[in-house]
Design a protein around this motif. Structure first.
Motif, PDB file in Angstrom:
ATOM      1  N   GLY A  53      73.409  26.636  87.562  1.00  0.00           N
ATOM      2  CA  GLY A  53      72.797  27.186  86.199  1.00  0.00           C
ATOM      3  C   GLY A  53      73.071  28.867  86.345  1.00  0.00           C
ATOM      4  O   GLY A  53      72.677  29.571  85.424  1.00  0.00           O
ATOM      5  N   TRP A  54      73.729  29.618  87.552  1.00  0.00           N
ATOM      6  CA  TRP A  54      73.742  30.924  87.450  1.00  0.00           C
ATOM      7  C   TRP A  54      75.204  31.228  86.878  1.00  0.00           C
ATOM      8  O   TRP A  54      76.204  30.187  86.659  1.00  0.00           O
ATOM      9  CB  TRP A  54      74.136  31.287  88.798  1.00  0.00           C
ATOM     10  CG  TRP A  54      72.690  31.379  89.570  1.00  0.00           C
ATOM     11  CD1 TRP A  54      72.063  29.986  90.385  1.00  0.00           C
ATOM     12  CD2 TRP A  54      71.909  32.280  90.001  1.00  0.00           C
ATOM     13  NE1 TRP A  54      70.933  30.362  90.794  1.00  0.00           N
ATOM     14  CE2 TRP A  54      70.642  31.654  90.640  1.00  0.00           C
ATOM     15  CE3 TRP A  54      71.665  33.678  89.525  1.00  0.00           C
ATOM     16  CZ2 TRP A  54      69.625  32.429  91.019  1.00  0.00           C
ATOM     17  CZ3 TRP A  54      70.400  34.437  90.164  1.00  0.00           C
ATOM     18  CH2 TRP A  54      69.509  33.793  90.557  1.00  0.00           C
ATOM     19  N   ARG A  55      75.031  32.444  86.086  1.00  0.00           N
ATOM     20  CA  ARG A  55      76.574  32.832  85.505  1.00  0.00           C
ATOM     21  C   ARG A  55      76.946  34.188  86.030  1.00  0.00           C
ATOM     22  O   ARG A  55      76.259  35.171  86.474  1.00  0.00           O
ATOM     23  CB  ARG A  55      76.265  32.802  83.962  1.00  0.00           C
ATOM     24  CG  ARG A  55      76.195  31.233  83.572  1.00  0.00           C
ATOM     25  CD  ARG A  55      77.172  30.595  83.794  1.00  0.00           C
ATOM     26  NE  ARG A  55      77.102  29.135  83.170  1.00  0.00           N
ATOM     27  CZ  ARG A  55      76.721  28.037  83.824  1.00  0.00           C
ATOM     28  NH1 ARG A  55      76.524  28.295  85.277  1.00  0.00           N
ATOM     29  NH2 ARG A  55      76.580  26.830  83.286  1.00  0.00           N
ATOM     30  N   ARG A  56      78.219  34.645  85.846  1.00  0.00           N
ATOM     31  CA  ARG A  56      78.428  35.976  86.059  1.00  0.00           C
ATOM     32  C   ARG A  56      77.985  36.864  84.997  1.00  0.00           C
ATOM     33  O   ARG A  56      78.173  36.705  83.913  1.00  0.00           O
ATOM     34  CB  ARG A  56      80.142  35.924  86.073  1.00  0.00           C
ATOM     35  CG  ARG A  56      81.120  35.355  87.138  1.00  0.00           C
ATOM     36  CD  ARG A  56      80.683  36.071  88.604  1.00  0.00           C
ATOM     37  NE  ARG A  56      81.555  35.585  89.452  1.00  0.00           N
ATOM     38  CZ  ARG A  56      81.694  36.031  90.837  1.00  0.00           C
ATOM     39  NH1 ARG A  56      80.598  36.764  91.127  1.00  0.00           N
ATOM     40  NH2 ARG A  56      82.513  35.408  91.599  1.00  0.00           N
ATOM     41  N   PRO A  57      77.379  37.946  85.408  1.00  0.00           N
ATOM     42  CA  PRO A  57      77.123  38.983  84.516  1.00  0.00           C
ATOM     43  C   PRO A  57      78.185  39.650  83.604  1.00  0.00           C
ATOM     44  O   PRO A  57      79.464  39.799  83.999  1.00  0.00           O
ATOM     45  CB  PRO A  57      76.488  40.086  85.227  1.00  0.00           C
ATOM     46  CG  PRO A  57      76.127  39.650  86.637  1.00  0.00           C
ATOM     47  CD  PRO A  57      77.328  38.525  86.740  1.00  0.00           C
ATOM     48  N   ARG A  58      77.844  40.013  82.259  1.00  0.00           N
ATOM     49  CA  ARG A  58      78.726  40.567  81.416  1.00  0.00           C
ATOM     50  C   ARG A  58      79.116  41.962  81.806  1.00  0.00           C
ATOM     51  O   ARG A  58      80.221  42.523  81.983  1.00  0.00           O
ATOM     52  CB  ARG A  58      78.237  40.668  80.195  1.00  0.00           C
ATOM     53  CG  ARG A  58      77.948  39.425  79.197  1.00  0.00           C
ATOM     54  CD  ARG A  58      77.338  39.640  77.843  1.00  0.00           C
ATOM     55  NE  ARG A  58      77.619  38.348  77.233  1.00  0.00           N
ATOM     56  CZ  ARG A  58      77.236  38.362  75.807  1.00  0.00           C
ATOM     57  NH1 ARG A  58      77.071  39.564  75.258  1.00  0.00           N
ATOM     58  NH2 ARG A  58      77.097  37.249  75.172  1.00  0.00           N
ATOM     59  N   ALA A  59      78.168  42.508  82.786  1.00  0.00           N
ATOM     60  CA  ALA A  59      78.528  44.113  83.186  1.00  0.00           C
ATOM     61  C   ALA A  59      78.183  44.103  84.675  1.00  0.00           C
ATOM     62  O   ALA A  59      77.046  43.675  84.961  1.00  0.00           O
ATOM     63  CB  ALA A  59      77.681  45.044  82.400  1.00  0.00           C
ATOM     64  N   THR A  60      79.099  44.114  85.504  1.00  0.00           N
ATOM     65  CA  THR A  60      78.686  44.298  87.004  1.00  0.00           C
ATOM     66  C   THR A  60      78.671  45.369  87.419  1.00  0.00           C
ATOM     67  O   THR A  60      79.017  46.417  86.857  1.00  0.00           O
ATOM     68  CB  THR A  60      79.976  43.320  87.643  1.00  0.00           C
ATOM     69  OG1 THR A  60      81.219  43.900  87.446  1.00  0.00           O
ATOM     70  CG2 THR A  60      79.994  41.854  87.416  1.00  0.00           C
ATOM     71  N   LEU A  61      78.066  45.550  88.798  1.00  0.00           N
ATOM     72  CA  LEU A  61      77.707  46.855  89.257  1.00  0.00           C
ATOM     73  C   LEU A  61      78.877  47.246  90.527  1.00  0.00           C
ATOM     74  O   LEU A  61      78.880  48.106  90.545  1.00  0.00           O
ATOM     75  CB  LEU A  61      76.298  46.736  89.797  1.00  0.00           C
ATOM     76  CG  LEU A  61      75.181  46.583  88.992  1.00  0.00           C
ATOM     77  CD1 LEU A  61      73.866  46.566  89.832  1.00  0.00           C
ATOM     78  CD2 LEU A  61      75.038  47.731  88.338  1.00  0.00           C
ATOM     79  N   SER A  62      79.646  46.121  90.601  1.00  0.00           N
ATOM     80  CA  SER A  62      80.503  46.560  91.591  1.00  0.00           C
ATOM     81  C   SER A  62      81.989  45.306  91.483  1.00  0.00           C
ATOM     82  O   SER A  62      81.730  44.487  90.472  1.00  0.00           O
ATOM     83  CB  SER A  62      80.336  46.241  92.987  1.00  0.00           C
ATOM     84  OG  SER A  62      79.849  44.763  93.373  1.00  0.00           O
ATOM     85  N   THR A  63      83.076  45.668  92.246  1.00  0.00           N
ATOM     86  CA  THR A  63      84.133  44.652  91.962  1.00  0.00           C
ATOM     87  C   THR A  63      84.310  43.519  93.018  1.00  0.00           C
ATOM     88  O   THR A  63      85.028  42.911  92.689  1.00  0.00           O
ATOM     89  CB  THR A  63      85.385  45.626  92.411  1.00  0.00           C
ATOM     90  OG1 THR A  63      85.410  45.977  93.736  1.00  0.00           O
ATOM     91  CG2 THR A  63      85.354  46.797  91.214  1.00  0.00           C
ATOM     92  N   ALA A  64      83.033  43.506  93.833  1.00  0.00           N
ATOM     93  CA  ALA A  64      83.167  42.247  94.570  1.00  0.00           C
ATOM     94  C   ALA A  64      84.070  42.532  95.709  1.00  0.00           C
ATOM     95  O   ALA A  64      84.887  41.346  96.218  1.00  0.00           O
ATOM     96  CB  ALA A  64      83.109  40.859  94.123  1.00  0.00           C
ATOM     97  N   GLN A  65      84.884  43.582  95.922  1.00  0.00           N
ATOM     98  CA  GLN A  65      85.791  44.091  96.684  1.00  0.00           C
ATOM     99  C   GLN A  65      85.584  44.883  97.655  1.00  0.00           C
ATOM    100  O   GLN A  65      84.768  46.036  97.326  1.00  0.00           O
ATOM    101  CB  GLN A  65      87.176  44.153  95.907  1.00  0.00           C
ATOM    102  CG  GLN A  65      87.766  43.523  95.060  1.00  0.00           C
ATOM    103  CD  GLN A  65      88.438  42.019  95.560  1.00  0.00           C
ATOM    104  OE1 GLN A  65      88.915  42.154  96.635  1.00  0.00           O
ATOM    105  NE2 GLN A  65      88.093  40.887  95.141  1.00  0.00           N
TER     106      GLN A  65
END
Length: 327
Positions: A120-132
């Motif tokens: 039930g989790w989703r990606r946020p519309r605005a992220t704090l990082s690139t996950a890189q």
């Protein structure tokens, strides 16, 4: 319910986190203690079989709570763990409206992404990082240069030839650190509310992390501070945590001198892996090139996922909260 409260001490939590993963600074007791000074409490949970844990920061409002777990969960995470996590936290911190966000530092895998979706989790519309991020292995300090690019090595020599020297900064001066970060913010037009520009906040950070933080400063022949670089040591991993370079420092390659000295010191402390703390190739290619030239290789982690209860409020709350989470 797969989760239960973790009732141990700060030291016991840190030992657990290190045993489960190459934990980030954000899953340490030091980070929770640091953020407590600005109104964030912490909730620590562990699964009943001790294979997974998470430390989440919680800020309460009148009818709502914001839950933020940077660097977690850690360990062996299942779909059931992710599905049960919101209720487990709500039991410890009840509220009518609950916003939860995690930033999972485990290696990105399609199967792990599917677990989040099914829970039930989703990606946020605005992220704090690139996950890189970029990481590199550290050998003996006299072999570090083998990992540098030719251009990076050339700039290191240029800095040294111009009289730039680096040393471990202990005890560090929180006011000087804040002042240097403030000059970077002014030069680059970044956010003025960054905690790194507040001397009192920096002092609290230094106190919270104590011996876990290795801080290096680079100065010119006159002793003027030009650059700083700091890393938090967790187990055998070093995590890039503080960095700032003045205008004069950039002209004289002080950041190369500072980072080289930091990596040398970490190697003597038994650190074998260094995480450069995140990159954004498109928005900040200069920083990417600097870290890549220092021997960093690309690594993708799972990144951010969110959940809102009740779900109908997700579009509004997700956008509103993104700019207010502690980095």
């Amino acid at each position: 319910m797969t989760w239960q409260p973790f009732s141990g001490s700060d030291a016991e939590w840190d030992n657990l986190a290190t045993s489960l993963a190459s934990a980030s600074p954000y899953q340490t007791s030091a980070w929770a203690n640091f953020k407590r000074s600005v109104g964030w409490s912490s909730v620590r949970l562990i699964t009943t079989d001790n294979r997974c844990a998470v430390q989440a920061l919680v800020k309460r409002f009148k009818f709502a709570s914001v839950v933020w777990a940077p660097g977690g969960p850690i360990g062996e995470v299942t779909e059931a763990d992710l599905a049960d996590l919101p209720e487990a936290i709500k039991t410890r911190s009840p509220s009518m409206v609950q916003y939860l966000r995690v930033s999972d530092f485990r290696t990105a895998l399609p199967a792990r992404h599917k677990q989040y979706e099914l829970a039930g989790w989703r990606r946020p519309r605005a992220t704090l990082s690139t996950a890189q991020t970029l990481t590199r292995e550290l050998g003996r300090d006299d072999t570090l240069g083998n990992g540098y690019s030719k251009n990076w090595s050339r700039n290191l020599r240029r800095g040294e030839d111009r009289g730039i020297t680096a040393s471990v900064w202990k005890p560090a001066d929180g006011t000087e650190i804040a002042r240097l970060h403030e000059s970077v913010v002014a030069t680059k037009g970044l956010e003025t509310n960054d905690w790194r520009t507040q001397s009192a906040e920096v002092a609290r950070l230094l106190e919270s992390f104590a011996n876990q933080l290795v801080l290096v400063k680079a100065t010119d022949a006159a002793g003027i501070l030009l650059a700083l670089r700091g890393a938090v040591i967790i187990g055998n991993c070093g995590f890039d945590f503080l960095a700032a370079t003045s205008i004069d420092g950039r002209k004289n390659y002080a950041s190369n001198v500072a980072l080289h000295h930091l990596l040398s010191v970490l190697a003597t402390h038994g650190v074998t892996t260094y995480d450069f703390g995140g990159v954004d190739y498109h928005a900040n290619k200069g920083v990417y090139d600097f870290k890549h030239g220092a021997g960093g290789t690309e690594h993708s982690y799972m990144g951010e996922f969110e959940m809102v209860k009740p779900r109908i409020l997700r579009p509004f709350i997700s956008t509103m909260v993104a700019s207010r989470l502690p980095k």
